[in-house]
Design an enzyme around this catalytic site. Structure first.
Site, PDB file in Angstrom:
ATOM      1  CB  SER A  10      -0.928   0.017   1.223  1.00 18.79           C
ATOM      2  OG  SER A  10      -0.159   0.038   2.428  1.00 18.79           O
ATOM      3  CG  LEU A  12       6.541   6.101  -3.423  1.00 17.79           C
ATOM      4  CD1 LEU A  12       5.593   6.962  -4.239  1.00 17.79           C
ATOM      5  CD2 LEU A  12       7.735   6.922  -2.935  1.00 17.79           C
ATOM      6  N   GLY A  14       4.881   0.120  -3.543  1.00 18.33           N
ATOM      7  CA  GLY A  14       3.889  -0.930  -3.702  1.00 18.33           C
ATOM      8  C   GLY A  14       2.796  -0.577  -4.693  1.00 18.33           C
ATOM      9  CE1 TYR A 128      13.613   2.823   6.911  1.00 14.39           C
ATOM     10  CE2 TYR A 128      15.480   3.820   5.786  1.00 14.39           C
ATOM     11  CZ  TYR A 128      14.293   3.125   5.744  1.00 14.39           C
ATOM     12  OH  TYR A 128      13.786   2.708   4.533  1.00 14.39           O
ATOM     13  CG  HIS A 168      10.971  10.560   2.513  1.00 10.97           C
ATOM     14  ND1 HIS A 168      10.085   9.520   2.667  1.00 10.97           N
ATOM     15  CD2 HIS A 168      12.143  10.144   3.058  1.00 10.97           C
ATOM     16  CE1 HIS A 168      10.695   8.504   3.268  1.00 10.97           C
ATOM     17  NE2 HIS A 168      11.941   8.859   3.518  1.00 10.97           N
ATOM     18  CE  LYS A 176       6.805  22.715   5.379  1.00 11.94           C
ATOM     19  NZ  LYS A 176       8.146  23.154   5.850  1.00 11.94           N
ATOM     20  CG  ASP A 256      20.578  22.057   5.054  1.00  5.74           C
ATOM     21  OD1 ASP A 256      19.410  22.370   4.772  1.00  5.74           O
ATOM     22  OD2 ASP A 256      21.516  22.874   5.058  1.00  5.74           O
TER      23      ASP A 256
END
Length: 293
Positions: A10, A12, A14, A128, A168, A176, A256
């Site tokens: 479900s 991105l 997939g 991660y 991300h 935005k 950053d």
């Protein structure tokens, strides 16, 4: 005949694989990868021959900064369960997705597949990153299953996570720009990234599923060409102009993250010379239009 199972169907990536209608895409209720018993029961019932493991707890820079421990814990648990199930039920091929964030923070560029374990990753996403590094180790240790580790650069496209608290960089910027009159960018905009369109990555996965693999364990960085690396401010300008935003501000107090992660696609293109990459600006605009709809 191969039975292909896709975890995390479900998400991105997939969504981009659903065009292969004969593949299996169980929901998290059908296959709870955080539960060992549930995972083993599902494999016992389905008996897949090829597994594409996409499921993961993921997020952008600021989610990683705030949830490093949770990222490590949940991803380690899911990866252990899927690897053990593949071994026990004699899956012939396991394809897993890593990330360029697993590479050392301090190293020479461009990155290549040999450099994964040459130093610690950037502190912003070490939970991660270490979980994904351990997945590479786990797959290499499998005895009866051929394995492929795909290491994509920053993915983007339709069906991404556009939630500002966990997204991300590209989906966060699109959100935005579309939903605000002013456009506030976190950080300086000077970080460099290679962005990979999700459909291009889906085609790489499909190629690997059908590939007559010789070696037991393979790693491939999946990246557009090095010269296609762009500044975040370049992405901001494309989004600003396409949406029609007049005012942009940069919050220089925000991190950053890692300044650059330039990666080489040399091995990928030597192995699969027919792989092509989409035009970044065109696909970014397509993604914006998809989100607006």
């Amino acid at each position: 005949m191969s039975r292909v199972l896709v975890t995390g169907g479900s998400g991105l990536v997939g969504h981009s694989l659903h065009k292969y209608s004969d593949w299996l895409f169980p929901s998290s209720k059908e296959l709870d990868l955080l539960d060992h018993v549930s995972t083993m029961r599902y494999f016992d019932n389905i008996r897949p021959t090829i597994v594409v493991h996409l499921a993961a707890r993921v997020g952008g820079l600021y989610r990683n900064l705030n949830e490093n421990m949770e990222m490590f814990h949940d991803n380690m648990k899911m990866n252990l369960n899927i690897v053990q199930a593949c071994e026990q039920y004699k899956v012939t091929k396991l394809i897993v997705v890593l990330s360029t964030c697993i590479f050392p923070d301090k190293c020479e560029y461009p990155l290549d597949e040999s450099m994964i374990h040459m130093g610690p990753p950037h502190h912003s996403n070490e939970g991660y990153a270490y979980a994904k590094r351990m997945l590479e180790v786990q797959t290499k240790l499998l005895k009866n299953t051929k394995t492929i580790c795909l290491i994509p650069t920053n993915l983007f496209g339709p069906h991404d996570n556009f939630d500002l608290t966990t997204a991300h960089v590209i989906p966060a910027l699109i959100n935005k720009a579309v939903n605000n009159k002013t456009f506030n960018v976190l950080g300086s905009g000077r970080a460099l990234r290679q962005f990979l369109y999700v459909e291009d990555f889906a085609n790489i996965i499909h190629t690997c599923v059908n590939w007559e693999q010789v070696n037991e364990h393979e790693l491939f960085i999946c990246a557009p060409n090095e010269e296609d690396e762009v500044y975040i401010e370049y992405v901001v300008d494309i989004i600003k102009n396409h949406v029609g935003i007049d005012e942009i501000t940069y919050d220089m107090t925000c991190s950053d993250g890692q300044y650059k992660k330039t990666a080489s696609n040399k091995k990928l293109l030597e192995t699969f010379p027919n792989i092509k990459f989409s035009n970044f600006e065109e696909k970014l605009k397509d993604t914006i239009n998809w989100y607006i709809k």
